[in-house]
Motif scaffolding. Structure first.
Motif, PDB file in Angstrom:
ATOM      1  N   ARG A 300       8.114  -2.957 -15.224  1.00 14.11           N
ATOM      2  CA  ARG A 300       9.193  -3.955 -15.239  1.00 14.11           C
ATOM      3  C   ARG A 300      10.348  -3.503 -16.132  1.00 14.11           C
ATOM      4  O   ARG A 300      10.148  -2.837 -17.140  1.00 14.11           O
ATOM      5  N   ARG A 302      12.339  -5.883 -17.253  1.00 14.38           N
ATOM      6  CA  ARG A 302      12.581  -7.064 -18.071  1.00 14.38           C
ATOM      7  C   ARG A 302      11.584  -7.070 -19.224  1.00 14.38           C
ATOM      8  O   ARG A 302      10.424  -7.425 -19.038  1.00 14.38           O
TER       9      ARG A 302
ATOM     10  N   ILE B  29      18.813 -13.581 -12.995  1.00 13.22           N
ATOM     11  CA  ILE B  29      18.559 -12.492 -13.940  1.00 13.22           C
ATOM     12  C   ILE B  29      19.336 -12.701 -15.234  1.00 13.22           C
ATOM     13  O   ILE B  29      18.913 -12.259 -16.298  1.00 13.22           O
ATOM     14  N   LEU B 102      18.132  -4.138 -21.131  1.00 16.03           N
ATOM     15  CA  LEU B 102      18.143  -5.600 -21.078  1.00 16.03           C
ATOM     16  C   LEU B 102      17.801  -6.148 -22.453  1.00 16.03           C
ATOM     17  O   LEU B 102      17.220  -5.464 -23.294  1.00 16.03           O
TER      18      LEU B 102
END
Lengths: 447, 104
Positions: A300, A302, B29, B102
């Motif tokens: 992933r 994230r 997202i 992120l």
């Protein structure tokens, strides 16, 4: 890092048609809300009804804790609570999710959307009568409830078959949902047989074998196969794990489909010796699915998991626990009643139940955003999908559910009614919190 | 804003269009479409500007909302002219196209 060709002016070798209306004037009219799906009411109605059953199932776990602690899986009250989870929570959630996802993922359409509301009424009403009948010992209510919810399920299965027939995309996901639709009918047939047995005793000592076949065709053939098929599309999207090999998931689909097929034929067509083979295929398929899920989490992009994805991760862990507990039950001589009860709790509530609970935290807020906030996005400030509910409360709900079902399974294994009741209480509070939160999300509208 | 006005004023250029597109955020997202890597190109056309973009998933149900938000954002720039959005799926989007890391 600014390496992306944002300022590149060259064409990109586009192979698709421009988006409809993309060359129109800036002040073009609004897109039709929910153009890609059946509207908000049908899927959201199912998801909210499922949450009611989920909260009731959580309370039911507290109620039947003493029976669970002694391995009383055949207790009618335990059967009632089990069906609150299997038919009420899992099946109703899957119905609602498919109404939204199938048109998008498989490019098919449910031809009679109003029939969806009829099947929901029959399913939910029949299930309520069925559960009340089981808990009160009223076999007439059990049979009437089974007939009503069975009618609803059959109509849904036919509706789903029609939608699958219209699908333009026929891939592994399509195969999983199509096979699952057939297994839903098989599981229903076996369930009706068991309901009739309550009144007539026609199955005799063979009823436990039929019960095991009913449970596994329903749990693996119907619920898990849908989960395997839909996960192929949703997990990469939710985790940003695109590009992960799909081979384990495809193997899981085949193995679970074959295993459920063997179990479906075991009673009338194949020798009963085929049952362990069917169970072995299901176990191998579940292991492949766990491998696929772990691969998505490992790949992933994230790093921070949202509440729903924590539930999904916990569900995969509980599915692994169920796999370990389920193996002894397949060995000659079987397992103790407590071990079998712990296995069913880990499978139905921990593995399948939490997996669906995690997806509800993603799907329902997304639906509400898509239908209510999306049409005004760009014109005014709108929240993110994940901002439609309170993250802190969601994490509390996740923690309570995860710790609760872990404690329930452990309590059953050690035979402690007190431990099972306390853990079930924690689970029930978590389930109620999630149901309340998502019901609040369903009421959200742009200010 | 028509093509005549675009011709009379100073076109915002690709950088200006990219800057305004950073205000368009994927609601699931939580990242803007530029950083997400959805914008494949920004092209000047005789009548205005063309934004070539993709989606994170083929058939993404957010497509219509993202397209609309991008159109509204770009159209808010002065002298931009007609806004054309062109959706492509080749090359398909991949998380490696996200710029930077992120949020943890």
């Amino acid at each position: 890092m600014r390496s992306h060709p944002i300022t590149a002016l060259e064409a990109t070798g586009a192979s698709t048609a421009p988006e409809a209306g993309s060359t129109g004037p800036i002040a073009a009219g609004r897109p039709r809300p929910g153009a890609a799906g059946p509207g908000l009411a049908l899927p959201a109605g199912h998801l909210l009804a499922a949450l009611l059953f989920y909260a009731a199932g959580g309370a039911g776990l507290v109620w039947v804790a003493p029976s669970l602690a002694v391995g009383g899986f055949a207790d009618p009250r335990v059967a009632a609570v089990t069906h609150l989870f299997t038919l009420g929570w899992l099946t109703t959630s899957i119905m609602g999710a498919l109404y939204q996802l199938l048109p998008v993922a498989l490019q098919g359409r449910f031809p009679w959307p109003r029939l969806g509301f009829v099947t929901l009424a029959l399913h939910a009403g029949g299930l309520a009568a069925f559960v009340v009948g089981l808990t009160t010992g009223d076999t007439a209510a059990v049979v009437a409830g089974a007939a009503t919810l069975g009618t609803g399920l059959l109509l849904f299965a036919a509706h789903l078959a029609a939608a699958l027939r219209s699908a333009r995309r026929r891939d592994v996901t399509w195969g999983c949902v199509a096979a699952a639709d057939a297994f839903l009918v098989v599981a229903l047939s076996l369930g009706v047989l068991l309901a009739l047995n309550l009144r007539t005793g026609l199955l005799g000592p063979g009823r436990f074998v039929i019960l095991a076949l009913h449970l596994h065709v329903a749990a693996a053939g119907w619920v898990l196969l849908v989960i395997v098929g839909i996960s192929r599309r949703l997990l990469p999207m939710f985790l940003l794990s695109h590009g992960t090999s799909e081979a384990p998931g495809v193997a899981a689909a085949w193995l679970i489909g074959l295993g459920a097929g063997v179990l479906s034929l075991a009673h009338h067509v194949l020798p009963m010796a085929a049952v362990p083979a069917g169970g072995g295929l299901l176990a191998a398929g579940t292991a492949c699915f766990l491998w696929q899920g772990a691969a998505h989490f490992a790949a992933r992009r994230r790093p921070r998991l949202e509440p729903g994805l924590w539930l999904v991760a916990t569900a995969l862990g509980m599915l692994a626990v169920a796999l370990v507990l389920g193996v002894p039950a397949m060995l000659p001589g079987g397992a103790s009643a407590r071990l079998e009860t712990a296995y069913v709790a880990a499978l139905v509530v921990g593995g399948l139940g939490l997996f669906v609970a995690g997806h509800q935290y993603k799907i329902l807020p997304f639906l509400v955003w898509h239908h209510r906030f999306g049409p005004v996005a760009g014109e005014r400030e709108v929240p993110m999908v994940g901002e439609l509910f309170d993250r802190g409360a969601a994490f509390a709900a996740v923690g309570l559910q995860a710790a609760g079902i872990t404690g329930v399974v452990a309590g059953i294994l050690v035979g402690s009614a007190r431990a099972v009741r306390i853990a079930a209480g924690a689970f029930a509070v978590g389930a109620l919190l999630q149901a309340g939160q998502l019901a609040g999300v369903a009421r959200r509208r742009p200010s | 804003m028509g093509p005549e006005a675009a011709a009379e004023g100073i076109h915002p250029g690709a950088a200006g269009v990219a800057a305004i597109l950073r205000r368009v955020v994927d609601p699931e997202i939580g990242i803007d479409v530029v950083r997400l890597g959805l914008i494949y190109g920004i092209e000047r056309t005789p009548r205005g500007v063309r934004v070539v973009h993709t989606l994170t998933t083929t058939g993404c149900p957010l497509a219509e909302h993202l397209a609309r938000a991008m159109r509204v954002a770009v159209a808010s720039l002065p002298h931009v002219g007609e806004v054309e959005l062109r959706l492509v799926t080749d090359p398909p989007w991949h998380p490696d196209m996200i710029q930077g890391f992120l949020e943890p």
